[in-house]
Design a protein around this motif. Structure first.
Motif, PDB file in Angstrom:
ATOM      1  N   MET A 163      45.068 115.324   1.131  1.00  0.00           N
ATOM      2  CA  MET A 163      44.780 116.203   2.258  1.00  0.00           C
ATOM      3  C   MET A 163      44.492 115.351   3.494  1.00  0.00           C
ATOM      4  SD  MET A 163      44.922 119.277   0.932  1.00  0.00           S
ATOM      5  CE  MET A 163      44.085 120.471   1.909  1.00  0.00           C
ATOM      6  N   LYS A 164      44.784 115.934   4.644  1.00  0.00           N
ATOM      7  CA  LYS A 164      44.449 115.270   5.893  1.00  0.00           C
ATOM      8  C   LYS A 164      43.820 116.279   6.839  1.00  0.00           C
ATOM      9  CE  LYS A 164      48.424 115.369   8.982  1.00  0.00           C
ATOM     10  NZ  LYS A 164      49.464 114.602   9.625  1.00  0.00           N
ATOM     11  N   HIS A 165      43.103 115.765   7.830  1.00  0.00           N
ATOM     12  CA  HIS A 165      42.431 116.604   8.806  1.00  0.00           C
ATOM     13  C   HIS A 165      43.286 116.719  10.059  1.00  0.00           C
ATOM     14  CE1 HIS A 165      38.543 117.026   6.804  1.00  0.00           C
ATOM     15  NE2 HIS A 165      38.793 115.812   6.319  1.00  0.00           N
ATOM     16  N   VAL A 166      43.393 117.941  10.568  1.00  0.00           N
ATOM     17  CA  VAL A 166      44.087 118.215  11.828  1.00  0.00           C
ATOM     18  C   VAL A 166      43.081 118.926  12.724  1.00  0.00           C
ATOM     19  CG1 VAL A 166      45.969 119.487  12.915  1.00  0.00           C
ATOM     20  CG2 VAL A 166      46.343 118.377  10.718  1.00  0.00           C
ATOM     21  N   PHE A 167      42.911 118.426  13.936  1.00  0.00           N
ATOM     22  CA  PHE A 167      41.936 118.999  14.856  1.00  0.00           C
ATOM     23  C   PHE A 167      42.474 120.268  15.504  1.00  0.00           C
ATOM     24  CE2 PHE A 167      40.855 114.500  14.605  1.00  0.00           C
ATOM     25  CZ  PHE A 167      39.532 114.608  14.208  1.00  0.00           C
ATOM     26  N   VAL A 168      41.611 121.270  15.626  1.00  0.00           N
ATOM     27  CA  VAL A 168      41.962 122.544  16.255  1.00  0.00           C
ATOM     28  C   VAL A 168      41.595 122.433  17.736  1.00  0.00           C
ATOM     29  CG1 VAL A 168      41.610 125.033  16.265  1.00  0.00           C
ATOM     30  CG2 VAL A 168      41.528 123.766  14.102  1.00  0.00           C
ATOM     31  N   ALA A 169      42.624 122.301  18.592  1.00  0.00           N
ATOM     32  CA  ALA A 169      42.418 122.017  20.009  1.00  0.00           C
ATOM     33  C   ALA A 169      42.051 123.245  20.827  1.00  0.00           C
ATOM     34  CB  ALA A 169      43.667 121.360  20.594  1.00  0.00           C
ATOM     35  N   ILE A 205      40.722 121.214  10.475  1.00  0.00           N
ATOM     36  CA  ILE A 205      41.079 121.931   9.261  1.00  0.00           C
ATOM     37  C   ILE A 205      41.794 120.952   8.345  1.00  0.00           C
ATOM     38  CG2 ILE A 205      41.215 124.231  10.290  1.00  0.00           C
ATOM     39  CD1 ILE A 205      44.224 123.876  10.544  1.00  0.00           C
ATOM     40  N   GLN A 206      41.741 121.234   7.056  1.00  0.00           N
ATOM     41  CA  GLN A 206      42.440 120.382   6.094  1.00  0.00           C
ATOM     42  C   GLN A 206      43.815 120.970   5.820  1.00  0.00           C
ATOM     43  OE1 GLN A 206      39.931 119.900   2.627  1.00  0.00           O
ATOM     44  NE2 GLN A 206      39.418 117.859   3.332  1.00  0.00           N
ATOM     45  N   VAL A 207      44.819 120.098   5.857  1.00  0.00           N
ATOM     46  CA  VAL A 207      46.193 120.499   5.550  1.00  0.00           C
ATOM     47  C   VAL A 207      46.753 119.510   4.541  1.00  0.00           C
ATOM     48  CG1 VAL A 207      46.538 121.559   7.835  1.00  0.00           C
ATOM     49  CG2 VAL A 207      47.212 119.195   7.455  1.00  0.00           C
ATOM     50  N   ALA A 208      47.865 119.883   3.943  1.00  0.00           N
ATOM     51  CA  ALA A 208      48.522 118.980   3.001  1.00  0.00           C
ATOM     52  C   ALA A 208      48.911 117.692   3.710  1.00  0.00           C
ATOM     53  CB  ALA A 208      49.748 119.650   2.399  1.00  0.00           C
ATOM     54  N   SER A 209      48.861 116.600   3.003  1.00  0.00           N
ATOM     55  CA  SER A 209      49.095 115.288   3.617  1.00  0.00           C
ATOM     56  C   SER A 209      50.503 115.117   4.163  1.00  0.00           C
ATOM     57  CB  SER A 209      48.779 114.176   2.623  1.00  0.00           C
ATOM     58  OG  SER A 209      49.555 114.341   1.468  1.00  0.00           O
ATOM     59  N   TYR A 210      51.456 115.941   3.740  1.00  0.00           N
ATOM     60  CA  TYR A 210      52.829 115.802   4.239  1.00  0.00           C
ATOM     61  C   TYR A 210      53.030 116.408   5.632  1.00  0.00           C
ATOM     62  CZ  TYR A 210      53.308 120.625   2.567  1.00  0.00           C
ATOM     63  OH  TYR A 210      53.145 121.964   2.339  1.00  0.00           O
ATOM     64  N   PHE A 235      48.009 118.337  16.058  1.00  0.00           N
ATOM     65  CA  PHE A 235      46.824 119.175  16.246  1.00  0.00           C
ATOM     66  C   PHE A 235      47.193 120.600  15.863  1.00  0.00           C
ATOM     67  CE2 PHE A 235      49.067 118.985  20.259  1.00  0.00           C
ATOM     68  CZ  PHE A 235      49.113 120.302  20.690  1.00  0.00           C
ATOM     69  N   ALA A 236      46.208 121.482  15.888  1.00  0.00           N
ATOM     70  CA  ALA A 236      46.428 122.891  15.567  1.00  0.00           C
ATOM     71  C   ALA A 236      45.912 123.759  16.707  1.00  0.00           C
ATOM     72  CB  ALA A 236      45.713 123.256  14.269  1.00  0.00           C
ATOM     73  N   LEU A 271      48.372 127.514  14.079  1.00  0.00           N
ATOM     74  CA  LEU A 271      49.696 126.936  14.310  1.00  0.00           C
ATOM     75  C   LEU A 271      49.557 125.426  14.275  1.00  0.00           C
ATOM     76  CD1 LEU A 271      50.751 129.099  17.409  1.00  0.00           C
ATOM     77  CD2 LEU A 271      51.194 129.554  14.977  1.00  0.00           C
ATOM     78  N   LEU A 272      50.282 124.777  13.391  1.00  0.00           N
ATOM     79  CA  LEU A 272      50.279 123.316  13.330  1.00  0.00           C
ATOM     80  C   LEU A 272      51.335 122.821  14.314  1.00  0.00           C
ATOM     81  CD1 LEU A 272      50.011 122.842   9.474  1.00  0.00           C
ATOM     82  CD2 LEU A 272      48.172 122.869  11.164  1.00  0.00           C
ATOM     83  N   ILE A 273      50.913 122.007  15.268  1.00  0.00           N
ATOM     84  CA  ILE A 273      51.785 121.571  16.367  1.00  0.00           C
ATOM     85  C   ILE A 273      52.136 120.094  16.205  1.00  0.00           C
ATOM     86  CG2 ILE A 273      52.054 121.377  18.864  1.00  0.00           C
ATOM     87  CD1 ILE A 273      51.690 124.280  17.978  1.00  0.00           C
TER      88      ILE A 273
END
Length: 132
Positions: A1-7, A32-37, A42-43, A62-64
């Protein structure tokens, strides 16, 4: 898992502000945590129903990504014009003018001169109903 920041929040009906001056500022936002792929930079939290016809609802994240290996035609993109942003579907992108739509018949297509805009990102994934 990886972290993506919600902007921040995203809209298809009107332009909005985003604090995207540099990647360091993103680290100040929740993540938020998303799959590593996922290749998302950002989101954004979608706050309206302009993409409902694509199965994307208000409250979805939305993953951007800042690139796409596939053509962007008919895909949701993040558009920047004069420092503000909007999420729309890229209906026609060419060197003269671009047409961006939603899946709602109530929304008028947005026609913008290509020289005045930048496609700042592509929706590369969705996390459904992250928030109620």
């Amino acid at each position: 898992m990886k972290h993506v920041f919600v902007a921040g929040d995203a809209y298809t009906t009107h332009f909005f502000d985003l604090p995207l001056e540099n990647d360091e500022e993103l680290s100040l936002f929740p993540s938020i945590q998303v799959a590593s792929y996922h290749v998302a930079n950002f989101a954004l939290m979608l706050r309206d129903t302009g993409l409902l016809g694509l199965g994307i609802s208000a409250g979805d994240a939305l993953l951007i990504s800042n690139f796409s290996l596939e053509p962007i035609k008919d895909r949701p993109v993040l558009i920047r014009q004069e420092g503000q942003f909007i999420v729309r579907i890229a209906a026609d992108v060419n060197p003269v003018e671009c047409v961006f739509t939603t899946t709602s018949d109530a929304d008028t297509p947005l026609i913008l001169p290509s020289e005045n805009i930048r496609i700042a990102g592509v929706v590369s994934g969705i996390i459904p109903h992250l928030e109620p």
